[in-house]
Write an enzyme that holds these catalytic residues in place. Sequence first.
Site, short mmCIF file in Angstrom:
data_model
loop_
_atom_site.label_atom_id
_atom_site.label_comp_id
_atom_site.label_asym_id
_atom_site.label_seq_id
_atom_site.Cartn_x
_atom_site.Cartn_y
_atom_site.Cartn_z
N GLU A 138 4.68 8.37 -0.20
CA GLU A 138 3.18 7.97 0.43
C GLU A 138 3.21 7.21 1.65
O GLU A 138 2.47 6.30 1.65
CB GLU A 138 2.39 7.33 -0.72
CG GLU A 138 2.16 8.13 -2.05
CD GLU A 138 1.48 7.34 -2.85
OE1 GLU A 138 0.27 7.89 -3.45
OE2 GLU A 138 1.56 6.10 -3.21
C1 TNX Z 1 0.83 7.70 -6.71
S1 TNX Z 1 3.40 8.69 -7.43
C2 TNX Z 1 1.73 6.75 -6.39
C3 TNX Z 1 1.59 5.44 -6.94
C4 TNX Z 1 0.21 5.01 -7.73
C5 TNX Z 1 -0.04 6.34 -8.61
C6 TNX Z 1 -1.18 6.35 -9.39
C7 TNX Z 1 3.76 7.81 -6.50
C8 TNX Z 1 5.23 7.91 -6.05
N1 TNX Z 1 2.89 7.10 -5.96
O1 TNX Z 1 1.77 4.66 -5.89
O2 TNX Z 1 0.36 4.19 -8.52
O3 TNX Z 1 -0.11 7.70 -7.78
O4 TNX Z 1 -1.57 7.34 -10.24
#
Ligand code: TNX
Length: 502
Positions: A325
């Site tokens: 992300e």
């Molecule tokens: C996505 S999955 C994220 C997390 C959040 C989550 C909440 C991923 C690698 N990153 O930072 O906590 O969604 O569902």
Amino acid sequence: MRTILAFALACTLAGCGSTSPEKNVETEQAPQAAQTQPLSLVPYPNSVEVIPGTLTLHNTVHVEAADGSETAQPALNTLLEQLDIELSDTAPSQIELIRVQEPALGDEGYRLIIDSHVSISANTDTGLFYGVQTLRQLLPAQASKDYQLPLVAITDTPAFAWRGNMLDVARSFYPTEYLKSHIERMARFKLNRLHLHLSDDQGWRVEIKQYPKLTEIGGASAVEGGRSGFYTQAEIRELVAYARAHHITLVPEIDLPGHTQAALASYNELACDDVTNLGPYSGLEVGFSKLCLTKPEVIYPWVENVLAEIIELFPSEYIHIGGDEIKDPLYAEFIGRATKIVDKLGRTAIAWEEGSVADNDPDVLLQLWNDEYDIQPALERGHQLILSPCTYAYFDHGNYAEQPNTYDWCRKEGVPLERAYSLDTSAFGAAVGVESALWSELVHTNAAADNRLWPRLAATAELGWSQVDSRDYSAFTKRLGQLRGQLDAMGIQYYPEPDLGW
Ligand code: TNX
């Protein structure tokens, strides 16, 4: 007894196909009522032969444990103690732990035979330990005068080497005592990887001696309503040893280069000079913070020093460097360099799926979390996957639709037990295994974590251990339904899943 041994031997030599739990029950028209039920085992073993009759185990037993059962023997002793069964060399009931050399059983497999006595054999202490876990599920959770065990020959090896769970201890901290219970519970279901998400925007949870402010400042924050805190290096060492005694590898994740607000708040120089927001963070946003990738002379020594201490603490072959992300023109370069730093330190990196855009060695593992992510190019380059597709494996999503304090961004109906169980592990290409994930933005207490983890973690366990062609939700719910007492005895505050009749 001969029949069972002959069957077991034939199985080893010929490589028995997996017997589906259903088939097993239907073909066994055993006279006793006890044997018309499938054995209440989760994960279900590869091969189960049930013979009519039972073995009565009295409340004194004689245990013969081979050298090289250093964790299996204490696990067996604990089990016997919890059932008020005493040890005596002259007791007629006997349990044996035997070390053998049978390539078909691999590093984790075992054979459990119950006839005139109980015998567990395996190539390794790990295999014996898993045999003890199976025996435990065949026994009741509570002590009684004596115990009726079904006569069985079970030969069992796991489908996948990686049978994991991820716990986000960064948004909300989980104390070491909780992690220890979590480790015990995972081991009961033959799970073997506990991935600790140790850093994120809302907190930094592991002591790094060279950078004490990471925990002084970064350890003091948490998501709003969540717990702050951190693990000292001594606590980590203790947890690693505890996990090892339960055949669980602790896999550390330091999430880089995004999800780093706690680090930036601790060491402002890691941020780009124009960044003004450098305080601790307790909100729910993702994707806003990053190490300053245009200051390589500042960030790479820091990354290397932090990872060097992580590697000293965690013996895991795999070290997770995050990578989720974040958008930055230098992202791919960063991930490529970070995975090579891990390699230089003598380990292998794991990155979330987005890290697949970097020039990584093919032995780098990628953790798939968006069901639809195009991971094919990475598979073609030889990467293997940890399967955590969010519509099946994200346990911060509800046990049912609209469960309070759960996310639904990935699947609006939540991730009910049936959904979690229905992941087709053969559909995503080369996988080392499965891992369900509990993010903790909305999960702030041990009780809430238990509720999100159980009983769904039993589905993860079966996906990871049992052969893909033996999956059957209705049989799974019948077996797991019977294990409620075992979860109660472990003090798990599970979600009372209606599909299990709870
Ligand atoms: C996505 S999955 C994220 C997390 C959040 C989550 C909440 C991923 C690698 N990153 O930072 O906590 O969604 O569902």
